[in-house]
Structures are given as structure tokens and as C-alpha cells.
Enzyme design. Structure first.
Site, PDB file in Angstrom:
ATOM      1  N   LYS A  35      -7.494  -9.936  11.563  1.00 44.02           N
ATOM      2  CA  LYS A  35      -6.623  -8.942  11.654  1.00 44.02           C
ATOM      3  C   LYS A  35      -4.978 -10.080  11.552  1.00 44.02           C
ATOM      4  CE  LYS A  35      -7.217  -4.713  12.645  1.00 44.02           C
ATOM      5  NZ  LYS A  35      -6.909  -3.688  13.435  1.00 44.02           N
ATOM      6  N   THR A 121      -2.187   9.260  19.147  1.00 46.69           N
ATOM      7  CA  THR A 121      -2.096  10.791  18.938  1.00 46.69           C
ATOM      8  C   THR A 121      -2.446  11.242  20.946  1.00 46.69           C
ATOM      9  OG1 THR A 121      -2.609  10.704  16.654  1.00 46.69           O
ATOM     10  CG2 THR A 121      -3.250  12.406  18.430  1.00 46.69           C
ATOM     11  N   LEU A 148       1.941  10.276   9.890  1.00 48.18           N
ATOM     12  CA  LEU A 148       2.253  10.121   8.488  1.00 48.18           C
ATOM     13  C   LEU A 148       0.529   9.716   8.256  1.00 48.18           C
ATOM     14  CD1 LEU A 148      -0.386   6.691   8.929  1.00 48.18           C
ATOM     15  CD2 LEU A 148       1.994   6.453   9.327  1.00 48.18           C
ATOM     16  N   ASN A 234      -1.939  18.268  13.418  1.00 45.66           N
ATOM     17  CA  ASN A 234      -3.417  18.876  12.914  1.00 45.66           C
ATOM     18  C   ASN A 234      -4.208  19.638  13.039  1.00 45.66           C
ATOM     19  OD1 ASN A 234      -2.707  16.462  11.608  1.00 45.66           O
ATOM     20  ND2 ASN A 234      -3.640  14.804  13.230  1.00 45.66           N
ATOM     21  N   GLY A 279     -13.697  22.252  -0.771  1.00 45.70           N
ATOM     22  CA  GLY A 279     -15.000  21.136  -1.282  1.00 45.70           C
ATOM     23  C   GLY A 279     -16.247  20.666  -0.146  1.00 45.70           C
ATOM     24  N   CYS A 286      -8.640  10.899  12.228  1.00 43.06           N
ATOM     25  CA  CYS A 286      -7.836  11.596  12.610  1.00 43.06           C
ATOM     26  C   CYS A 286      -8.217  13.042  12.962  1.00 43.06           C
ATOM     27  CB  CYS A 286      -6.700  11.734  11.653  1.00 43.06           C
ATOM     28  SG  CYS A 286      -5.974  10.205  11.686  1.00 43.06           S
ATOM     29  N   LYS A 289     -11.377  13.997  15.463  1.00 45.34           N
ATOM     30  CA  LYS A 289     -11.612  13.459  16.241  1.00 45.34           C
ATOM     31  C   LYS A 289     -10.631  14.070  17.382  1.00 45.34           C
ATOM     32  CE  LYS A 289      -8.176   9.710  16.530  1.00 45.34           C
ATOM     33  NZ  LYS A 289      -6.793   9.315  17.377  1.00 45.34           N
ATOM     34  N   ARG A 356     -13.522   5.996   8.432  1.00 45.91           N
ATOM     35  CA  ARG A 356     -14.286   5.975   8.928  1.00 45.91           C
ATOM     36  C   ARG A 356     -14.707   7.990   9.224  1.00 45.91           C
ATOM     37  NH1 ARG A 356      -9.359   5.196  12.529  1.00 45.91           N
ATOM     38  NH2 ARG A 356      -8.578   5.113  10.429  1.00 45.91           N
TER      39      ARG A 356
HETATM   40  C1  UGA Z   1      -3.843  13.217   8.508  1.00 47.92           C
HETATM   41  C2  UGA Z   1      -3.095  14.372   8.709  1.00 47.92           C
HETATM   42  O1  UGA Z   1      -2.170  14.791   7.508  1.00 47.92           O
HETATM   43  C3  UGA Z   1      -1.454  13.233   8.962  1.00 47.92           C
HETATM   44  O2  UGA Z   1      -0.344  14.108   8.933  1.00 47.92           O
HETATM   45  C4  UGA Z   1      -1.452  12.809  10.100  1.00 47.92           C
HETATM   46  O3  UGA Z   1      -0.786  11.876  10.776  1.00 47.92           O
HETATM   47  C5  UGA Z   1      -2.633  11.991   9.730  1.00 47.92           C
HETATM   48  O4  UGA Z   1      -3.986  12.744  10.044  1.00 47.92           O
HETATM   49  C6  UGA Z   1      -2.445  11.536  11.421  1.00 47.92           C
HETATM   50  O5  UGA Z   1      -3.547  12.567  12.756  1.00 47.92           O
HETATM   51  O6  UGA Z   1      -2.776  10.435  12.153  1.00 47.92           O
HETATM   52  P1  UGA Z   1      -4.665  11.958   7.117  1.00 47.92           P
HETATM   53  O7  UGA Z   1      -6.623  11.905   7.924  1.00 47.92           O
HETATM   54  O8  UGA Z   1      -4.356  10.365   6.759  1.00 47.92           O
HETATM   55  O9  UGA Z   1      -4.171  12.610   7.889  1.00 47.92           O
HETATM   56  O10 UGA Z   1      -6.031  12.424   5.259  1.00 47.92           O
HETATM   57  P2  UGA Z   1      -4.962  14.027   5.194  1.00 47.92           P
HETATM   58  O11 UGA Z   1      -5.102  13.908   3.849  1.00 47.92           O
HETATM   59  O12 UGA Z   1      -4.573  15.081   6.025  1.00 47.92           O
HETATM   60  O13 UGA Z   1      -6.828  14.079   4.683  1.00 47.92           O
HETATM   61  C7  UGA Z   1      -7.995  14.817   6.166  1.00 47.92           C
HETATM   62  C8  UGA Z   1      -8.976  15.503   5.194  1.00 47.92           C
HETATM   63  O14 UGA Z   1      -9.030  16.257   4.849  1.00 47.92           O
HETATM   64  C9  UGA Z   1      -9.413  14.213   3.723  1.00 47.92           C
HETATM   65  O15 UGA Z   1     -10.587  14.682   4.513  1.00 47.92           O
HETATM   66  C10 UGA Z   1      -8.937  15.003   2.721  1.00 47.92           C
HETATM   67  O16 UGA Z   1     -10.148  14.666   1.526  1.00 47.92           O
HETATM   68  C11 UGA Z   1      -9.760  16.285   3.581  1.00 47.92           C
HETATM   69  N1  UGA Z   1      -9.003  17.766   3.128  1.00 47.92           N
HETATM   70  C12 UGA Z   1      -7.521  17.816   2.493  1.00 47.92           C
HETATM   71  C13 UGA Z   1      -9.408  18.815   2.002  1.00 47.92           C
HETATM   72  O17 UGA Z   1     -10.535  18.739   2.104  1.00 47.92           O
HETATM   73  N2  UGA Z   1      -8.880  19.527   1.711  1.00 47.92           N
HETATM   74  C14 UGA Z   1      -7.519  19.540   1.545  1.00 47.92           C
HETATM   75  O18 UGA Z   1      -7.440  20.194   0.907  1.00 47.92           O
HETATM   76  C15 UGA Z   1      -7.209  18.718   2.286  1.00 47.92           C
END
Ligand code: UGA
Length: 460
Positions: A35, A121, A148, A234, A279, A286, A289, A356
Site C-alpha cells: 500500500k 470508529t 465520510l 451510522n 432494495g 461501516c 459492523k 466488504r
Molecule cells: C457510511 C456513512 O454514510 C458515512 O457517513 C460514514 O462516515 C461511513 O459509513 C463510515 O462509518 O465510515 P458508507 O459506508 O460509505 O458510509 O456508505 P453509505 O453511503 O452510507 O451506504 C451504506 C450502504 O447502505 C450501502 O450498501 C448502500 O447501498 C446502502 N443504502 C444506502 C441503501 O440500501 N439505501 C439507501 O437509501 C442508502
């Protein structure tokens, strides 16, 4: 300012590059030599839009470098801890091995007045436990959680919607301020804060000078609140997704349409339409877990019942994967055995190569387990998926993957599938006419009009 960032994964690498892009001198440190080699050449070791640009700029400018040698953290004013906190192998709690290793490795190189800023976290109470070890060196521990989103990580780091800073309870006062770097750190009770706190807060505001100058809310609080803000955010997002997926389950029984339901309730500004996408549910490194670790921590604190609903959210979430698989089975007349199933998507969400706990890949693996010949495609995640699940067939080219499919399943809503894939075009690639829309991202009427049997999640 001189900064170090310990851990160069999805969080740390972006943080290091983003901090260099706003003018700091940054050293990123990780134990993974491969990395570090990639990052040192300005190459992103994973897919994240905008990261390659700020990485190569940072490395070229000389303000950003990467190493495996923790000793190079010496001399930095602020040391960010951005290592992973995965789920324990034998339980639901968070595995803090990497956080402890990062702190232990860093301790010999800390100097009086340094700040160690935790971004990982962690279960609430972790920062308080780490504080004596850090303070023994004359440094101060603060907690500065990260919000983020993968796919938007660069923007979320440089221009966050809020900044949260947890400081040791002996001088913490809860304040929310606009970004003016010169504003006071006076608490809500009107008492001035100590010189030490002013210093720590002022330094952290200097780190985040551009968003602070823009007026981004900067919330100074105690360590426990900062840790809790992250996990509760979260947990709330996961709950919102599972709520709409629970409505999808009801809609399926009565023939209602959960996407229209989400639009309708989403117009209420108190509810909002975001994160009401029904869906196959949430995945990634994130949300899954974090809600489990939160529930486990609440149990330890004797308050398991307070977040008992998170267990249900988790269960609803996992059931939606079963549902998608069942729709494929139903669509193919009761069995997928020896049928060609093309799975569009492997990443846990678009704009990411992260697999993941990907619901998309889980659906593919389950269909394979039922005897289907599964072909998976994804614009970015094939290499990662192949390494984890070599038993599946992977094809880079979407149209090639669609050829001769008996059923098509959309599990990651990349634009390549939702916007740039017409039913007429897919009809030229295969005689199969079954499509399962695991993300409710397709135009159901258009697919039906083209002669396809369309199945959505929570849609008639
Ligand atoms: C998430 C949080 O949104 C961030 O704010 C946080 O910083 C991050 O975890 C973390 O703890 O580091 P992320 O894991 O990148 O971010 O993804 P999300 O955009 O939250 O999506 C998570 C999951 O939810 C995805 O599988 C997505 O497809 C699903 N999702 C999201 C849905 O099934 N429906 C929705 O309406 C939105």
C-alpha cells in the site's frame, strides 16, 4: 502544519491526501508495504473518485509522503489515528487490535504538546481508556470522528457537513460554533475554557482551516459524546434504510409500491427522502459492523435494551438479500439450477470498489450456492470480488456478461446499469427476459414494455 496519519486504508489515505491538498505537510504511515509503495508513487490502492488527483499532486509537491516507519511520525503536531476497527471474529464487538497497535507504536515518538486525534470508529469509552497512555508522553488525546462516505470521501473530508471534536472531560464544554477560527471556545455555561483546551481546539481548527473559515459547524464536546455521535449517526442511517425495507416487506404483501411510498413520506422535511432507498439493503465496511459493535457495547454497559431495535434492523437488512435471491428463483420458475444468472454489480454501492460485506456479492454467492451459473460484472470491484470469491465467473465487459443470461439481477446501482442500459439493447444480447431490480433503480414500465418480466423490491 506537520501532520501524521496512522493507517492508510479507505479513511486514512483519503485523510492524508486531503490534508496535504489544503496545505499541510503530511506523512501517512501503514504496516502494509505494498500500500505504501503504491501511495508513494501517487497511486491510489483502491478506487475513490478524486483521490488519484490529490494523491499525485500531494506527492509531487513534496507535502505528502508515505512510509512504514512509525518513527517518521516524530515532529508532527497532530497525529491522526485512522486504522480499521473490524467486527471481532468471535463476536459482534469491535476488534480494537489495530487501534491499540497504532497507539503503542506511536507512543515512543510523541512529544510534549502533540495532539493524537482518533478518527477510527470505536466503542464509546475507548478514548477514555487510551487517554492515560497518551498523556504519559505529554501529548493530548482528542476524538475527531469521520463521517465520510466512500465514493464521496474526498469531498466529505475537505468540505464536511460538520466537524466534531471530543476533548478530555476535565476541560470539556459543549459548544457549537460557526467556523470563525478566531472565535472563542467559551462553553454554554458562560465559563471560559482553560488555556490548554483553547490550545487544543485552536490547533484542530487550524488543521481544518478551510471548512472552519466557511462556517462549517464545529462541535466541541467530551470524548464519550464524540465517540457516540459517530456510532449513533451510522445507527440512524442504518435504521432509516431498514425502516424503508420493512415497509417494502409490507408492500410486497399488499401489492403496494415502496418507492412511491418513500417519495411521498420523503416530501415531509422532517423525514426526508435520503436513505429511503429500499432494495437489498446496506453493507460495506461501516454500517453493518458499527450497529453490531454499538449493540455489543450497549450490552456491556447494561443498556442492551436501549438499542435492542438495532438487532431487528440487522435482521430486516439480511432478509432483503434472501428476498432478492427468492425473486430470481421465482422468476426462473422455481429453480436456478443450471441457469445462467448475470449479476450486475459486486461493490457494496456505486462509486466504490469495496466489497466488504457487500449485499451485491452475497446475492451472487447465494445464487451460485443454489446451483446457478453465475456471471458477475462490475465497473470497479471485479479484482476484489475475484480474490474473495474465486468460484464465481467474472466478466469485465457488461454486454459480454449479459450474453445468454436466463435472468439478470441488478445489485449495485452503477450508472452503467441504471442509466446506460436500455431493455431494447439487452434484448439483443440474450433471449432471457427476467430482470430482478435489487436496487429499485430501473424504469419498470420500460422493461415491461420491452417484454421483460420485471421484479422490484417492495414493488408490485
Ligand atoms: C457510511 C456513512 O454514510 C458515512 O457517513 C460514514 O462516515 C461511513 O459509513 C463510515 O462509518 O465510515 P458508507 O459506508 O460509505 O458510509 O456508505 P453509505 O453511503 O452510507 O451506504 C451504506 C450502504 O447502505 C450501502 O450498501 C448502500 O447501498 C446502502 N443504502 C444506502 C441503501 O440500501 N439505501 C439507501 O437509501 C442508502
Amino acid at each position: 502544519m506537520k501532520l501524521s496519519v496512522i493507517g492508510c486504508g479507505y479513511l486514512g489515505a483519503v485523510h492524508a491526501a486531503a490534508m496535504a491538498s489544503i496545505g499541510h505537510e503530511v506523512v501517512g504511515i501503514d504496516v502494509d508495504q505494498r500500500k505504501i509503495d503504491a501511495l508513494s508513487k501517487g497511486e491510489a490502492p483502491f478506487f475513490e473518485p478524486g483521490l488519484p488527483e490529490i494523491l499525485s499532486e500531494g506527492v509531487a509537491s513534496g507535502r505528502l509522503r508515505f512510509t512504514t516507519d512509525m518513527a517518521e511520525a516524530k515532529g508532527a503536531k497532530v497525529h491522526f489515528i485512522g486504522v480499521g476497527t473490524p467486527q471481532q471474529k468471535d463476536g459482534y464487538g469491535a476488534d480494537l487490535t489495530y487501534v491499540n497497535a497504532a497507539i503503542d507504536g506511536l507512543l515512543p515518538y510523541l512529544s510534549e504538546g502533540d495532539i493524537v486525534a482518533g478518527k477510527s470508529t470505536v466503542p464509546v469509552g475507548t478514548a477514555a481508556e487510551l487517554t492515560p497512555r497518551v498523556e504519559a508522553t505529554g501529548a493530548t488525546l482528542v476524538w475527531n470522528p469521520e463521517f465520510l462516505r466512500e465514493g464521496w470521501a474526498v469531498q466529505d473530508t475537505i468540505d464536511p457537513d460538520r466537524l466534531v471534536l471530543g476533548v478530555s472531560s476535565r476541560f470539556a464544554r459543549s459548544t457549537t460554533e460557526g467556523g470563525d477560527a478566531g472565535s472563542t471556545t467559551e462553553g454554554g455555561d458562560g465559563h471560559s475554557t482553560t488555556g490548554e483546551e483553547v490550545d487544543v481546539v485552536a490547533v484542530m481548527k487550524e488543521v481544518y482551516a478551510p471548512p472552519v473559515a466557511k462556517g462549517t459547524p464545529f462541535i466541541v464536546t467530551d470524548l464519550a459524546t464524540a465517540e457516540l455521535v459517530k456510532v449513533s449517526a451510522n445507527a440512524f442511517l442504518a435504521t432509516k434504510i431498514s425502516f424503508i425495507n420493512a415497509m417494502a416487506e409490507i408492500a410486497e404483501v399488499v401489492g403496494a409500491d415502496v418507492t412511491q411510498l418513500a417519495d411521498a413520506i420523503g416530501h415531509d422535511a422532517r423525514i426526508g427522502r435520503k436513505f429511503l432507498g429500499a432494495g437489498i439493503g446496506f453493507g460495506g465496511g461501516c454500517l453493518p459492523k458499527d450497529i453490531r459493535a454499538f449493540a455489543a457495547r450497549a450490552e456491556e454497559l447494561g443498556r442492551g435494551e436501549s438499542v435492542g431495535f438495532l438487532r431487528q434492523m440487522d435482521e430486516i437488512n439480511m432478509r432483503r438479500r434472501d428476498r432478492a435471491v427468492q425473486l430470481v428463483v421465482d422468476g426462473l420458475g422455481g429453480s436456478v439450477f443450471k441457469k445462467n444468472v448475470t449479476v450486475l454489480g459486486a461493490a457494496f454501492k456505486p462509486h466504490s470498489d469495496d466489497i466488504r460485506d457487500s449485499p451485491a456479492l452475497d446475492v451472487a454467492v447465494r445464487l451460485h450456492g443454489l446451483g446457478a451459473w453465475v456471471t458477475v460484472t462490475d465497473p470497479e470491484a471485479i479484482a476484489n470480488a475475484q480474490a474473495k470469491h474465486p468460484q464465481l465467473n467474472y466478466v469485465e465487459d457488461r454486454d459480454e456478461a449479459l450474453r445468454a443470461a436466463d435472468a439478470v439481477v441488478v445489485v449495485t446501482e452503477w450508472d452503467e446499469y441504471r442509466r446506460q442500459m436500455s431493455p431494447e439493447h439487452v434484448s439483443t444480447l440474450t433471449d432471457g427476459r427476467v430482470i430482478v431490480d435489487g436496487r429499485n433503480c430501473l424504469d419498470a414500465a420500460a422493461w415491461r414494455a420491452a417484454g421483460w418480466t420485471y421484479y422490484g423490491m417492495g414493488r408490485p
